[in-house]
Write a protein that holds these residues in place. Structure first.
Motif, PDB file in Angstrom:
ATOM      1  N   ILE A   1       0.863  -1.184   0.000  1.00 34.64           N
ATOM      2  CA  ILE A   1       0.000   0.000   0.000  1.00 34.64           C
ATOM      3  C   ILE A   1       0.900   1.234   0.000  1.00 34.64           C
ATOM      4  O   ILE A   1       1.759   1.375   0.870  1.00 34.64           O
ATOM      5  CB  ILE A   1      -0.940   0.038   1.229  1.00 34.64           C
ATOM      6  CG1 ILE A   1      -1.871  -1.184   1.240  1.00 34.64           C
ATOM      7  CG2 ILE A   1      -1.772   1.325   1.208  1.00 34.64           C
ATOM      8  CD1 ILE A   1      -2.793  -1.232   2.453  1.00 34.64           C
ATOM      9  N   LYS A   2       0.697   2.088  -0.974  1.00 33.53           N
ATOM     10  CA  LYS A   2       1.492   3.319  -1.100  1.00 33.53           C
ATOM     11  C   LYS A   2       0.545   4.509  -1.004  1.00 33.53           C
ATOM     12  O   LYS A   2      -0.403   4.620  -1.765  1.00 33.53           O
ATOM     13  CB  LYS A   2       2.236   3.326  -2.432  1.00 33.53           C
ATOM     14  CG  LYS A   2       3.142   4.532  -2.644  1.00 33.53           C
ATOM     15  CD  LYS A   2       3.882   4.430  -3.975  1.00 33.53           C
ATOM     16  CE  LYS A   2       4.920   3.329  -3.924  1.00 33.53           C
ATOM     17  NZ  LYS A   2       5.783   3.322  -5.137  1.00 33.53           N
ATOM     18  N   ILE A   3       0.821   5.405  -0.050  1.00 34.67           N
ATOM     19  CA  ILE A   3       0.017   6.614   0.136  1.00 34.67           C
ATOM     20  C   ILE A   3       0.883   7.828  -0.164  1.00 34.67           C
ATOM     21  O   ILE A   3       1.882   8.072   0.519  1.00 34.67           O
ATOM     22  CB  ILE A   3      -0.549   6.702   1.567  1.00 34.67           C
ATOM     23  CG1 ILE A   3      -1.402   5.459   1.871  1.00 34.67           C
ATOM     24  CG2 ILE A   3      -1.379   7.977   1.739  1.00 34.67           C
ATOM     25  CD1 ILE A   3      -1.945   5.424   3.281  1.00 34.67           C
ATOM     26  N   ASN A   4       0.505   8.571  -1.204  1.00 35.58           N
ATOM     27  CA  ASN A   4       1.291   9.726  -1.649  1.00 35.58           C
ATOM     28  C   ASN A   4       2.773   9.377  -1.789  1.00 35.58           C
ATOM     29  O   ASN A   4       3.657  10.040  -1.228  1.00 35.58           O
ATOM     30  CB  ASN A   4       1.097  10.902  -0.689  1.00 35.58           C
ATOM     31  CG  ASN A   4      -0.292  11.493  -0.784  1.00 35.58           C
ATOM     32  OD1 ASN A   4      -1.076  11.163  -1.670  1.00 35.58           O
ATOM     33  ND2 ASN A   4      -0.634  12.367   0.136  1.00 35.58           N
ATOM     34  N   GLU A   5       3.012   8.289  -2.514  1.00 35.05           N
ATOM     35  CA  GLU A   5       4.353   7.812  -2.862  1.00 35.05           C
ATOM     36  C   GLU A   5       5.120   7.193  -1.692  1.00 35.05           C
ATOM     37  O   GLU A   5       6.297   6.840  -1.838  1.00 35.05           O
ATOM     38  CB  GLU A   5       5.216   8.952  -3.474  1.00 35.05           C
ATOM     39  CG  GLU A   5       4.594   9.619  -4.688  1.00 35.05           C
ATOM     40  CD  GLU A   5       4.364   8.633  -5.824  1.00 35.05           C
ATOM     41  OE1 GLU A   5       5.169   7.707  -5.982  1.00 35.05           O
ATOM     42  OE2 GLU A   5       3.359   8.784  -6.530  1.00 35.05           O
ATOM     43  N   LYS A   6       4.498   7.055  -0.535  1.00 29.96           N
ATOM     44  CA  LYS A   6       5.173   6.472   0.631  1.00 29.96           C
ATOM     45  C   LYS A   6       4.594   5.086   0.920  1.00 29.96           C
ATOM     46  O   LYS A   6       3.400   4.929   1.117  1.00 29.96           O
ATOM     47  CB  LYS A   6       4.996   7.368   1.856  1.00 29.96           C
ATOM     48  CG  LYS A   6       5.709   6.845   3.100  1.00 29.96           C
ATOM     49  CD  LYS A   6       5.503   7.780   4.276  1.00 29.96           C
ATOM     50  CE  LYS A   6       6.192   7.231   5.529  1.00 29.96           C
ATOM     51  NZ  LYS A   6       5.985   8.127   6.707  1.00 29.96           N
ATOM     52  N   ASP A   7       5.490   4.080   0.964  1.00 33.83           N
ATOM     53  CA  ASP A   7       5.064   2.712   1.235  1.00 33.83           C
ATOM     54  C   ASP A   7       4.772   2.522   2.715  1.00 33.83           C
ATOM     55  O   ASP A   7       5.547   2.975   3.577  1.00 33.83           O
ATOM     56  CB  ASP A   7       6.152   1.713   0.816  1.00 33.83           C
ATOM     57  CG  ASP A   7       6.322   1.636  -0.685  1.00 33.83           C
ATOM     58  OD1 ASP A   7       5.302   1.694  -1.391  1.00 33.83           O
ATOM     59  OD2 ASP A   7       7.474   1.518  -1.155  1.00 33.83           O
ATOM     60  N   LEU A   8       3.660   1.847   3.011  1.00 33.18           N
ATOM     61  CA  LEU A   8       3.375   1.500   4.392  1.00 33.18           C
ATOM     62  C   LEU A   8       4.314   0.388   4.843  1.00 33.18           C
ATOM     63  O   LEU A   8       4.723  -0.462   4.053  1.00 33.18           O
ATOM     64  CB  LEU A   8       1.925   1.033   4.547  1.00 33.18           C
ATOM     65  CG  LEU A   8       0.815   2.063   4.306  1.00 33.18           C
ATOM     66  CD1 LEU A   8      -0.529   1.483   4.760  1.00 33.18           C
ATOM     67  CD2 LEU A   8       1.082   3.369   5.030  1.00 33.18           C
ATOM     68  N   LYS A   9       4.638   0.398   6.130  1.00 34.32           N
ATOM     69  CA  LYS A   9       5.527  -0.619   6.688  1.00 34.32           C
ATOM     70  C   LYS A   9       4.765  -1.921   6.907  1.00 34.32           C
ATOM     71  O   LYS A   9       3.537  -1.961   6.912  1.00 34.32           O
ATOM     72  CB  LYS A   9       6.117  -0.116   8.008  1.00 34.32           C
ATOM     73  CG  LYS A   9       6.975   1.132   7.853  1.00 34.32           C
ATOM     74  CD  LYS A   9       7.478   1.615   9.200  1.00 34.32           C
ATOM     75  CE  LYS A   9       8.312   2.886   9.056  1.00 34.32           C
ATOM     76  NZ  LYS A   9       8.775   3.392  10.365  1.00 34.32           N
ATOM     77  N   LYS A  10       5.536  -2.989   7.105  1.00 31.79           N
ATOM     78  CA  LYS A  10       4.934  -4.309   7.253  1.00 31.79           C
ATOM     79  C   LYS A  10       3.970  -4.361   8.428  1.00 31.79           C
ATOM     80  O   LYS A  10       2.895  -4.968   8.338  1.00 31.79           O
ATOM     81  CB  LYS A  10       6.031  -5.360   7.422  1.00 31.79           C
ATOM     82  CG  LYS A  10       5.492  -6.787   7.425  1.00 31.79           C
ATOM     83  CD  LYS A  10       6.619  -7.809   7.462  1.00 31.79           C
ATOM     84  CE  LYS A  10       6.045  -9.222   7.453  1.00 31.79           C
ATOM     85  NZ  LYS A  10       7.142 -10.248   7.474  1.00 31.79           N
ATOM     86  N   ASN A  11       4.334  -3.742   9.565  1.00 32.31           N
ATOM     87  CA  ASN A  11       3.446  -3.774  10.727  1.00 32.31           C
ATOM     88  C   ASN A  11       2.148  -3.009  10.463  1.00 32.31           C
ATOM     89  O   ASN A  11       1.084  -3.359  10.994  1.00 32.31           O
ATOM     90  CB  ASN A  11       4.152  -3.220  11.963  1.00 32.31           C
ATOM     91  CG  ASN A  11       4.481  -1.740  11.843  1.00 32.31           C
ATOM     92  OD1 ASN A  11       5.046  -1.313  10.838  1.00 32.31           O
ATOM     93  ND2 ASN A  11       4.117  -0.955  12.837  1.00 32.31           N
TER      94      ASN A  11
END
Length: 202
Positions: free
Chosen positions: A155-165
Protein backbone atom coordinates in the motif's frame (compact mmCIF):
# COMPACT_ATOMS: atom_id res chain seq x y z
CA UNK A 1 -25.73 -3.40 -27.55
CA UNK A 2 -23.96 -6.69 -28.17
CA UNK A 3 -24.28 -10.20 -29.52
CA UNK A 4 -24.64 -13.82 -28.48
CA UNK A 5 -22.86 -16.83 -30.01
CA UNK A 6 -23.94 -20.42 -29.50
CA UNK A 7 -21.44 -22.26 -31.71
CA UNK A 8 -19.03 -23.85 -30.89
CA UNK A 9 -19.72 -22.70 -27.26
CA UNK A 10 -22.01 -20.09 -25.74
CA UNK A 11 -20.36 -16.65 -25.70
CA UNK A 12 -21.76 -13.18 -25.11
CA UNK A 13 -20.53 -9.64 -25.66
CA UNK A 14 -22.78 -6.97 -24.13
CA UNK A 15 -22.32 -3.23 -23.57
CA UNK A 16 -24.96 -1.34 -21.62
CA UNK A 17 -25.37 2.14 -20.17
CA UNK A 18 -27.30 2.83 -16.99
CA UNK A 19 -28.75 6.28 -16.48
CA UNK A 20 -28.59 6.46 -12.72
CA UNK A 21 -26.88 4.65 -9.84
CA UNK A 22 -28.45 4.60 -6.40
CA UNK A 23 -25.75 3.16 -4.14
CA UNK A 24 -28.21 2.97 -1.23
CA UNK A 25 -30.01 0.22 -3.15
CA UNK A 26 -26.83 -1.83 -3.67
CA UNK A 27 -26.92 -4.94 -1.50
CA UNK A 28 -23.32 -6.08 -1.29
CA UNK A 29 -24.24 -9.54 -0.05
CA UNK A 30 -26.43 -10.19 -3.13
CA UNK A 31 -23.81 -8.76 -5.53
CA UNK A 32 -21.08 -10.88 -3.93
CA UNK A 33 -23.25 -14.01 -4.14
CA UNK A 34 -24.12 -13.28 -7.78
CA UNK A 35 -20.46 -12.91 -8.85
CA UNK A 36 -18.75 -15.46 -6.63
CA UNK A 37 -21.39 -18.19 -6.54
CA UNK A 38 -23.85 -17.86 -9.42
CA UNK A 39 -21.74 -16.52 -12.29
CA UNK A 40 -18.40 -18.11 -11.40
CA UNK A 41 -19.90 -21.54 -10.74
CA UNK A 42 -21.71 -21.53 -14.10
CA UNK A 43 -18.37 -21.16 -15.95
CA UNK A 44 -19.69 -18.50 -18.31
CA UNK A 45 -17.67 -17.10 -21.20
CA UNK A 46 -18.12 -13.58 -22.49
CA UNK A 47 -17.63 -9.87 -22.01
CA UNK A 48 -19.77 -7.32 -20.19
CA UNK A 49 -19.27 -3.54 -20.13
CA UNK A 50 -21.43 -1.33 -17.90
CA UNK A 51 -21.15 2.47 -18.23
CA UNK A 52 -22.70 5.38 -16.39
CA UNK A 53 -22.11 9.01 -17.39
CA UNK A 54 -23.21 12.49 -16.37
CA UNK A 55 -26.13 14.12 -18.14
CA UNK A 56 -25.42 15.84 -21.44
CA UNK A 57 -24.79 19.57 -21.05
CA UNK A 58 -24.71 21.80 -24.13
CA UNK A 59 -21.13 22.66 -25.02
CA UNK A 60 -19.60 20.04 -22.73
CA UNK A 61 -18.70 16.41 -23.11
CA UNK A 62 -20.35 13.82 -20.90
CA UNK A 63 -18.12 12.58 -18.08
CA UNK A 64 -18.13 8.91 -17.22
CA UNK A 65 -18.83 8.19 -13.56
CA UNK A 66 -18.50 4.44 -13.91
CA UNK A 67 -17.07 2.02 -16.41
CA UNK A 68 -17.08 -1.63 -15.36
CA UNK A 69 -15.36 -3.96 -17.81
CA UNK A 70 -15.70 -7.66 -17.09
CA UNK A 71 -14.31 -10.70 -18.92
CA UNK A 72 -15.76 -14.11 -18.02
CA UNK A 73 -13.58 -17.11 -18.77
CA UNK A 74 -14.70 -20.59 -17.67
CA UNK A 75 -15.59 -19.48 -14.16
CA UNK A 76 -12.85 -16.86 -13.82
CA UNK A 77 -13.84 -13.17 -13.79
CA UNK A 78 -11.31 -10.58 -14.96
CA UNK A 79 -11.33 -6.79 -15.07
CA UNK A 80 -8.35 -4.91 -16.50
CA UNK A 81 -9.69 -1.40 -16.85
CA UNK A 82 -12.59 -0.44 -14.60
CA UNK A 83 -13.15 2.82 -12.76
CA UNK A 84 -15.83 4.61 -10.81
CA UNK A 85 -16.46 7.75 -8.79
CA UNK A 86 -17.57 6.87 -5.28
CA UNK A 87 -18.36 9.40 -2.53
CA UNK A 88 -15.80 11.98 -3.84
CA UNK A 89 -13.18 9.32 -4.53
CA UNK A 90 -11.88 8.41 -7.99
CA UNK A 91 -11.21 4.68 -8.03
CA UNK A 92 -9.45 2.60 -10.70
CA UNK A 93 -9.65 -1.15 -10.39
CA UNK A 94 -8.07 -4.28 -11.81
CA UNK A 95 -8.87 -7.73 -10.52
CA UNK A 96 -8.73 -11.42 -11.32
CA UNK A 97 -11.18 -13.76 -9.61
CA UNK A 98 -9.69 -17.21 -10.10
CA UNK A 99 -11.69 -20.36 -9.42
CA UNK A 100 -9.77 -23.30 -7.94
CA UNK A 101 -11.25 -26.73 -7.10
CA UNK A 102 -11.62 -25.97 -3.37
CA UNK A 103 -11.69 -22.17 -3.17
CA UNK A 104 -11.81 -18.89 -5.08
CA UNK A 105 -9.06 -16.26 -4.96
CA UNK A 106 -9.29 -12.58 -5.86
CA UNK A 107 -6.11 -10.73 -6.92
CA UNK A 108 -6.58 -6.98 -7.15
CA UNK A 109 -4.94 -3.62 -7.84
CA UNK A 110 -6.56 -0.40 -6.66
CA UNK A 111 -5.81 3.24 -7.36
CA UNK A 112 -7.73 5.70 -5.16
CA UNK A 113 -7.60 9.49 -5.42
CA UNK A 114 -9.25 12.28 -3.47
CA UNK A 115 -8.47 15.95 -4.24
CA UNK A 116 -9.76 17.27 -0.90
CA UNK A 117 -9.32 14.66 1.83
CA UNK A 118 -10.07 17.15 4.62
CA UNK A 119 -13.55 17.65 3.21
CA UNK A 120 -14.01 13.91 3.57
CA UNK A 121 -12.49 13.97 7.09
CA UNK A 122 -14.97 16.64 8.11
CA UNK A 123 -17.85 14.53 6.85
CA UNK A 124 -16.79 11.51 8.92
CA UNK A 125 -15.86 13.64 11.96
CA UNK A 126 -12.08 13.20 11.86
CA UNK A 127 -9.69 16.04 12.75
CA UNK A 128 -8.42 18.06 9.79
CA UNK A 129 -4.88 17.34 8.59
CA UNK A 130 -3.38 20.74 7.69
CA UNK A 131 -0.41 19.10 5.96
CA UNK A 132 -2.58 17.02 3.68
CA UNK A 133 -4.96 17.98 0.87
CA UNK A 134 -4.76 15.56 -2.02
CA UNK A 135 -4.46 11.84 -1.34
CA UNK A 136 -3.34 9.17 -3.79
CA UNK A 137 -3.40 5.53 -2.72
CA UNK A 138 -2.03 2.59 -4.68
CA UNK A 139 -2.57 -0.89 -3.31
CA UNK A 140 -2.47 -4.50 -4.39
CA UNK A 141 -3.09 -7.84 -2.75
CA UNK A 142 -5.45 -10.77 -2.74
CA UNK A 143 -8.47 -12.19 -0.92
CA UNK A 144 -9.23 -15.82 -0.15
CA UNK A 145 -12.96 -15.57 -0.77
CA UNK A 146 -13.87 -18.85 0.91
CA UNK A 147 -11.95 -18.15 4.13
CA UNK A 148 -12.64 -14.38 3.99
CA UNK A 149 -8.95 -13.62 4.59
CA UNK A 150 -7.40 -10.42 3.24
CA UNK A 151 -3.77 -9.99 2.20
CA UNK A 152 -2.06 -6.71 1.32
CA UNK A 153 1.16 -6.98 -0.68
CA UNK A 154 1.77 -3.25 -0.85
CA UNK A 155 0.00 0.00 0.00
CA UNK A 156 1.49 3.32 -1.10
CA UNK A 157 0.02 6.61 0.14
CA UNK A 158 1.29 9.73 -1.65
CA UNK A 159 4.35 7.81 -2.86
CA UNK A 160 5.17 6.47 0.63
CA UNK A 161 5.06 2.71 1.24
CA UNK A 162 3.38 1.50 4.39
CA UNK A 163 5.53 -0.62 6.69
CA UNK A 164 4.93 -4.31 7.25
CA UNK A 165 3.45 -3.77 10.73
CA UNK A 166 1.00 -1.22 9.26
CA UNK A 167 -0.05 -3.69 6.56
CA UNK A 168 -0.62 -6.32 9.26
CA UNK A 169 -2.83 -3.92 11.22
CA UNK A 170 -4.96 -3.27 8.14
CA UNK A 171 -5.18 -7.02 7.45
CA UNK A 172 -6.35 -7.65 11.01
CA UNK A 173 -9.00 -4.96 10.70
CA UNK A 174 -10.33 -6.35 7.41
CA UNK A 175 -10.28 -9.96 8.63
CA UNK A 176 -12.43 -8.96 11.63
CA UNK A 177 -14.75 -6.38 10.05
CA UNK A 178 -14.94 -6.68 6.25
CA UNK A 179 -17.32 -9.66 6.17
CA UNK A 180 -19.85 -7.69 8.25
CA UNK A 181 -19.55 -4.69 5.93
CA UNK A 182 -19.80 -6.71 2.71
CA UNK A 183 -22.96 -8.44 3.92
CA UNK A 184 -24.96 -5.21 4.07
CA UNK A 185 -26.13 -2.35 1.86
CA UNK A 186 -23.75 0.07 0.17
CA UNK A 187 -25.26 3.20 1.69
CA UNK A 188 -23.32 6.34 2.51
CA UNK A 189 -23.64 6.05 6.29
CA UNK A 190 -22.26 2.49 6.40
CA UNK A 191 -19.36 3.32 4.06
CA UNK A 192 -18.38 6.40 6.07
CA UNK A 193 -18.54 4.50 9.37
CA UNK A 194 -16.41 1.64 7.98
CA UNK A 195 -13.76 4.04 6.65
CA UNK A 196 -13.76 6.15 9.82
CA UNK A 197 -13.20 3.10 12.00
CA UNK A 198 -10.44 1.90 9.65
CA UNK A 199 -8.63 5.28 9.72
CA UNK A 200 -8.88 5.52 13.51
CA UNK A 201 -7.73 1.90 13.88
CA UNK A 202 -4.59 2.57 11.83
Amino acid sequence: NGYLKFDPVFYFNITTEIKRINYDKFNLKKIKHLLIKEISDKKLNGELVINNATKKIIGKERTKKLSLNLLFKNGDIISNNSFFKFFNFDVKLKFYLKKYPSYKNLDYELSIKNDDINKFYKKIDIKKNKKLDEVKILMNGNVNLEAQKYYFNNIKINEKDLKKNELNKIKNYFDKNASIFFNGDLNEKRVYLFLKELIEFI
